[in-house]
Design a protein around this motif. Structure first.
Motif, mmCIF file in Angstrom:
data_model
loop_
_atom_site.group_PDB
_atom_site.id
_atom_site.type_symbol
_atom_site.label_atom_id
_atom_site.label_comp_id
_atom_site.label_asym_id
_atom_site.label_seq_id
_atom_site.Cartn_x
_atom_site.Cartn_y
_atom_site.Cartn_z
ATOM 1 N N LEU A 122 5.473 -2.609 0.288
ATOM 2 C CA LEU A 122 5.328 -4.253 -1.117
ATOM 3 C C LEU A 122 6.095 -4.897 -0.754
ATOM 4 C CD1 LEU A 122 4.667 -1.516 -4.559
ATOM 5 C CD2 LEU A 122 3.728 -4.487 -3.457
ATOM 6 N N LYS A 123 5.846 -6.356 -0.918
ATOM 7 C CA LYS A 123 6.215 -6.940 -0.209
ATOM 8 C C LYS A 123 6.642 -7.978 -1.008
ATOM 9 C CE LYS A 123 5.789 -6.301 4.655
ATOM 10 N NZ LYS A 123 5.156 -7.686 5.566
ATOM 11 N N HIS A 124 7.786 -8.758 -1.432
ATOM 12 C CA HIS A 124 7.955 -10.283 -2.069
ATOM 13 C C HIS A 124 7.621 -11.289 -1.631
ATOM 14 C CE1 HIS A 124 9.736 -13.219 -4.754
ATOM 15 N NE2 HIS A 124 8.689 -13.284 -5.020
ATOM 16 N N PRO B 6 2.636 -11.300 -14.357
ATOM 17 C CA PRO B 6 2.021 -11.983 -13.610
ATOM 18 C C PRO B 6 3.063 -12.730 -13.082
ATOM 19 C CG PRO B 6 1.214 -12.690 -15.886
ATOM 20 C CD PRO B 6 1.928 -11.275 -15.784
ATOM 21 N N GLU B 7 4.500 -13.210 -13.431
ATOM 22 C CA GLU B 7 4.879 -14.282 -12.891
ATOM 23 C C GLU B 7 5.569 -14.222 -11.587
ATOM 24 O OE1 GLU B 7 5.906 -17.065 -15.414
ATOM 25 O OE2 GLU B 7 5.166 -16.123 -16.412
ATOM 26 N N TYR B 8 5.315 -13.562 -10.693
ATOM 27 C CA TYR B 8 6.041 -13.369 -9.469
ATOM 28 C C TYR B 8 5.011 -13.471 -8.360
ATOM 29 C CZ TYR B 8 10.145 -13.310 -12.313
ATOM 30 O OH TYR B 8 10.751 -13.610 -12.891
ATOM 31 N N SER B 9 5.014 -13.530 -7.205
ATOM 32 C CA SER B 9 4.118 -12.702 -5.775
ATOM 33 C C SER B 9 4.283 -11.502 -5.799
ATOM 34 C CB SER B 9 4.343 -13.873 -4.799
ATOM 35 O OG SER B 9 4.368 -15.687 -5.136
ATOM 36 N N HIS C 180 -5.835 -4.042 0.895
ATOM 37 C CA HIS C 180 -5.135 -5.121 0.897
ATOM 38 C C HIS C 180 -5.099 -5.984 -0.635
ATOM 39 C CE1 HIS C 180 -3.311 -9.219 1.540
ATOM 40 N NE2 HIS C 180 -1.612 -8.188 1.622
ATOM 41 N N LYS C 181 -4.041 -6.184 -1.294
ATOM 42 C CA LYS C 181 -4.227 -7.116 -2.573
ATOM 43 C C LYS C 181 -2.604 -7.746 -1.901
ATOM 44 C CE LYS C 181 -3.875 -6.404 -7.451
ATOM 45 N NZ LYS C 181 -4.031 -5.458 -8.858
ATOM 46 N N ASN C 182 -2.384 -9.208 -2.821
ATOM 47 C CA ASN C 182 -1.875 -10.208 -2.981
ATOM 48 C C ASN C 182 -1.784 -11.511 -3.882
ATOM 49 O OD1 ASN C 182 -3.059 -11.925 -1.167
ATOM 50 N ND2 ASN C 182 -1.272 -12.822 -0.656
ATOM 51 N N THR C 183 -0.988 -11.973 -4.318
ATOM 52 C CA THR C 183 -0.669 -12.879 -4.895
ATOM 53 C C THR C 183 0.097 -13.559 -4.724
ATOM 54 O OG1 THR C 183 -1.623 -14.065 -7.283
ATOM 55 C CG2 THR C 183 -0.145 -11.873 -7.349
ATOM 56 N N THR C 184 0.472 -15.025 -4.587
ATOM 57 C CA THR C 184 0.894 -15.544 -3.991
ATOM 58 C C THR C 184 1.060 -16.810 -4.888
ATOM 59 O OG1 THR C 184 0.658 -15.245 -2.029
ATOM 60 C CG2 THR C 184 2.059 -17.242 -1.992
ATOM 61 N N LEU C 185 2.289 -17.470 -5.478
ATOM 62 C CA LEU C 185 2.963 -18.424 -6.313
ATOM 63 C C LEU C 185 3.978 -18.813 -5.140
ATOM 64 C CD1 LEU C 185 2.873 -16.285 -9.868
ATOM 65 C CD2 LEU C 185 1.402 -17.651 -8.827
#
Length: 291
Positions: free
Chosen positions: A108-110, A258-261, A279-284
């Motif tokens: 897991l990464k941020h 849902p606030e953070y990448s 793999h799953k990710n979201t980038t904000l």
């Protein structure tokens, strides 16, 4: 007698040019879109400024261990720690060519920051029939969490009594259940009995379409929590007609805001190849920085 004359009539006014109806509609639409865009931009800015940055939030709101949800059908604790040996001796002490070896890795990464890396191995030896397991072992190869976070890893085991011995042909399954919590401390691993576990238990946190522009913070008061699950079926066998490898269920992940990448990856591999990668990710971003 003079002929009466009519007063001179003023010239008729020149008619004003009128814009076509379509042009008027277009102008109004542009104005409305501009106003809405300005309002959204303002709300987005207010929202971003009112939401704490990721690490401030993680450090300010420690998540309680009570937020760790049980695996469906979870029962007694079978063993604490990530090491477990069943059957004839320690299978990891055998030469590599004599044993089958599988690994499960969860990362897991941020942004560029690694939040968690968990790598666990299982190895087993077949009997003469190629299907019965005479030895089965588990060990943790890595469990590292960021200092401001901690992990609670539970490995749900189905069919514990049948994992080795006469009735072990393709018996049993495992659910790797990893919960990452805000707040530092020692990370832990335990094996638990879980006879009715299965896929489809995790769902993403509810998200409203207006969440990104609401002018207030929507981070949960209880703190930051990630969950990742991966199921393995211990169906491997070696037969005269060929061999069968382990099976795996769907990789699952959820986070409570849902606030953070984030970036999550699950890899299941044998000593021969990668069998499953997810793999799953979201980038904000805000002002060019990862949010």
């Amino acid at each position: 007698m003079e002929t009466p004359t009519s007063p001179i009539e003023p010239p008729a006014p020149t008619p004003r040019a009128r814009l076509p109806r379509g042009v008027l509609v277009l102008i109004v639409a542009v104005l409305v879109v501009g106003l809405l865009g300005a309002a959204v931009a303002t709300c987005t800015q207010v929202h971003a400024l009112s939401t704490p940055d990721f690490w401030s939030y993680v450090r300010a709101r420690r998540a309680d261990d009570a937020l760790v949800r049980p695996i469906r059908g979870e029962g007694r604790v079978l063993a604490r720690g990530g090491e477990l040996a069943l059957g004839a001796g320690d299978v990891f002490e055998r030469p590599e060519e004599e044993r089958e070896h599988e690994t499960v890795e969860i990362v897991l990464k941020h942004g560029d920051d690694q939040l968690l890396r968990f790598r666990h191995a299982l190895a087993y030896v077949f009997g003469d029939d190629g299907a019965t397991r005479t030895a089965l072992g588990f060990r943790t190869e890595e469990l590292s969490a960021h200092p401001d976070l901690r992990a609670r890893v539970r490995i749900g085991v189905e069919g514990f009594e049948r994992l080795v011995g006469p009735d072990s042909a393709r018996a049993g399954s495992l659910t790797y259940d990893v919960t990452l919590l805000a707040g530092g401390g020692e990370s832990t691993i335990e094996f638990v009995d879980a006879q009715d576990h299965g896929d489809g238990e995790l769902e993403d946190a509810p998200r409203n379409a207006l969440d990104p522009v609401l002018p207030w913070s929507t981070v949960p008061e209880e703190g930051f929590v990630h969950r990742v699950r991966q199921r393995l079926y211990l169906s491997a066998a070696r037969m005269e007609t060929g061999s069968q490898s382990i099976g795996f269920g769907a990789s699952e992940h959820t986070v409570n805001t849902p606030e953070y990448s984030y970036d999550v990856e699950v890899v299941v591999g044998s000593k021969r190849s990668v069998q499953h990668r997810w793999h799953k990710n979201t980038t904000l971003t805000w002002n060019g920085a990862t949010k």
